[in-house]
Motif scaffolding. Structure first.
Motif, short mmCIF file in Angstrom:
data_model
loop_
_atom_site.label_atom_id
_atom_site.label_comp_id
_atom_site.label_asym_id
_atom_site.label_seq_id
_atom_site.Cartn_x
_atom_site.Cartn_y
_atom_site.Cartn_z
N SER A 148 6.46 5.21 -6.16
CA SER A 148 5.10 5.15 -6.73
C SER A 148 4.57 6.51 -7.14
O SER A 148 3.43 6.62 -7.59
CB SER A 148 4.14 4.52 -5.72
N VAL B 159 -1.45 -3.80 1.44
CA VAL B 159 -1.00 -3.39 0.11
C VAL B 159 0.46 -2.97 0.13
O VAL B 159 1.22 -3.25 -0.81
CB VAL B 159 -1.91 -2.27 -0.46
N ASN C 265 -4.43 -1.05 4.46
CA ASN C 265 -3.32 -0.11 4.30
C ASN C 265 -1.98 -0.82 4.43
O ASN C 265 -1.04 -0.54 3.67
CB ASN C 265 -3.43 1.01 5.35
N VAL D 61 -10.54 2.18 -0.57
CA VAL D 61 -9.27 1.68 -1.07
C VAL D 61 -8.11 2.34 -0.32
O VAL D 61 -8.20 3.52 0.07
CB VAL D 61 -9.17 1.97 -2.59
N SER E 289 -2.65 2.35 -2.98
CA SER E 289 -3.11 1.62 -4.17
C SER E 289 -3.43 2.55 -5.34
O SER E 289 -3.24 2.18 -6.50
CB SER E 289 -4.35 0.78 -3.84
N SER F 136 2.53 -6.03 -0.01
CA SER F 136 2.40 -6.84 -1.22
C SER F 136 3.21 -6.31 -2.39
O SER F 136 3.25 -6.92 -3.46
CB SER F 136 0.91 -6.92 -1.63
N VAL F 137 3.85 -5.17 -2.20
CA VAL F 137 4.61 -4.53 -3.28
C VAL F 137 6.10 -4.55 -2.91
O VAL F 137 6.47 -4.32 -1.76
CB VAL F 137 4.13 -3.08 -3.49
N GLU G 206 1.20 -6.11 -6.45
CA GLU G 206 -0.21 -5.96 -6.78
C GLU G 206 -0.66 -4.51 -6.91
O GLU G 206 -1.85 -4.25 -6.97
CB GLU G 206 -1.05 -6.66 -5.70
N LEU G 207 0.28 -3.57 -6.93
CA LEU G 207 -0.09 -2.16 -7.03
C LEU G 207 -0.54 -1.84 -8.45
O LEU G 207 0.22 -1.99 -9.40
CB LEU G 207 1.10 -1.28 -6.66
#
Length: 381
Positions: free
Chosen positions: A315, A55, A52, A278, A282, A58-59, A372-373
């Motif tokens: 998002s 991710v 959690n 997941v 994501s 990473s964005v 990486e989304l």
């Protein structure tokens, strides 16, 4: 016998806490270790719990320039009602574990911040008492074997002023939370799920080596055969808006909307159910794409700053649910501690909006993201 140790006496200066990491570090010193593990732990090897955060980290946002507002507007509407922030206080069980004020204190702090509070089904305070000092309240439901008790609770919630129901759909049984198993975690004698039966409460307080008493009592209370027909039944029983929490596959979001859900929460239950599931963040874009604009899409799982919330808005989310940080604040200062957490998130979100060139949340939804989304989710029909 009390199955958890008393918390050490720790003086907390809320003004000296500058972000949620400060709040967490300080709360860990305040909360007894078995209770801290119950709050913080995930299921299995805690891979989904860690993911959690991974991710989200990473964005990255792509800010706009020369479009700043002196005072960004953080307000929006959720389920048709105005809120001061795109935040919802998530349903979390047994809040009196960390502070005597429990859910009452959280409800008051949420009212002061102008955000909704989801009363947990496994609340340690009755919904009627919480409602006395709270603002916008919604009630969380797990699906009980005892349909009569479930119906009674829905009716009680509406009578108390709850404006919606949030049905958690990812717990046919509680995930195997190894921290609780190793600690033989059980509730203390003065804390219980007051909306359930006396037998349920006693089961959750019965300590057995190598077992989680909380998992045992929920297994005897929750209906493992919960399916989509149950949601249809609930829709026929109440006119309150229904939110479905625990959706990860876009197909399930579409089904939920088709059965009358007004909103879905994209969530892996904070990494506490299926280890390996997941992260909600994501799959958020794919869920947003799958349902209609009339269906609100919220998200939870690891949100720890206003920048995280801005990433969710960019998002496709309408709001983010905040869970564990609220308990950290509650442990440190009751209503004031929860207020501190929500104030920090408000200040950080305002700052993030201004620095990304967004005057309001509509502009935030148009921000670009890199990292990486995934934008689409491959699905096997």
């Amino acid at each position: 016998m009390r199955p958890v140790a008393e918390a050490p006496a720790v003086s907390t200066d809320l003004e000296a806490l500058y972000d949620l990491h400060d709040v967490a570090r300080t709360a860990e010193q305040r909360v007894p270790r078995p209770v801290w593990d119950f709050i913080e732990g995930g299921s299995g090897q805690e891979g989904s719990l860690r993911a959690n955060r991974t991710v989200l980290d990473s964005v990255f946002l792509v800010p706009r320039v020369l479009q700043a507002s002196a005072q960004p507007n953080t307000g929006t509407r959720l389920l048709g009602a105005p809120v001061a922030l795109p935040l919802v206080v998530a349903p979390m069980a047994y809040q009196r574990l960390v502070h005597p004020g429990g859910e009452v204190a959280v409800g008051r702090a949420a009212r002061a911040a102008g955000v909704p509070f989801v009363v947990p089904m496994l609340s340690s305070v009755p919904v009627e008492r919480i409602a006395e000092g709270a603002g916008t309240l919604w009630l969380q439901l797990y699906w009980l074997r005892d349909r009569g008790l479930l119906t009674e609770l829905v009716d009680r919630a509406k009578a108390a002023g709850c404006a919606a129901l949030m049905v958690t759909v990812d717990v046919p049984r509680m995930g195997r939370r190894l921290r609780d198993v190793r600690n033989a975690f059980a509730l203390p004698e003065d804390v219980g799920a007051v909306h359930l039966t006396d037998a349920d409460m006693l089961a959750a307080q019965h300590q057995v080596p190598g077992r989680s008493a909380v998992a045992s009592h929920t297994r005897q209370s929750f209906d493992p055969a919960f399916d989509w027909s149950c949601l249809e039944w609930l829709r026929s029983h109440t006119d309150l808006p229904i939110v479905v929490k625990g959706v990860l596959d876009p197909r399930d979001a579409v089904l939920a909307e088709s059965l009358g859900a007004h909103a879905v929460v994209v969530s892996n239950h904070g990494g506490r159910q299926l280890d390996g599931a997941v992260p909600g963040f994501s799959v958020l874009p794919a869920v947003r794409e799958a349902v209609s604009e009339a269906c609100e899409v919220w998200v939870d799982g690891g949100f720890r700053s206003g920048v995280d919330v801005l990433k969710a808005l960019a998002s496709g989310a309408t709001a983010a649910l905040i869970g564990r940080p609220v308990l950290w604040g509650l442990a440190l200062g009751g209503e004031d501690g929860v207020g501190k957490v929500l104030d920090l998130l408000r200040d950080e979100l305002e700052d993030a909006l201004a620095l990304s060139g967004c005057a309001d949340l509509k502009a935030a939804a148009g921000l670009g993201l890199m990292g990486e989304l995934p934008r689409r989710l491959e699905r096997h029909e």
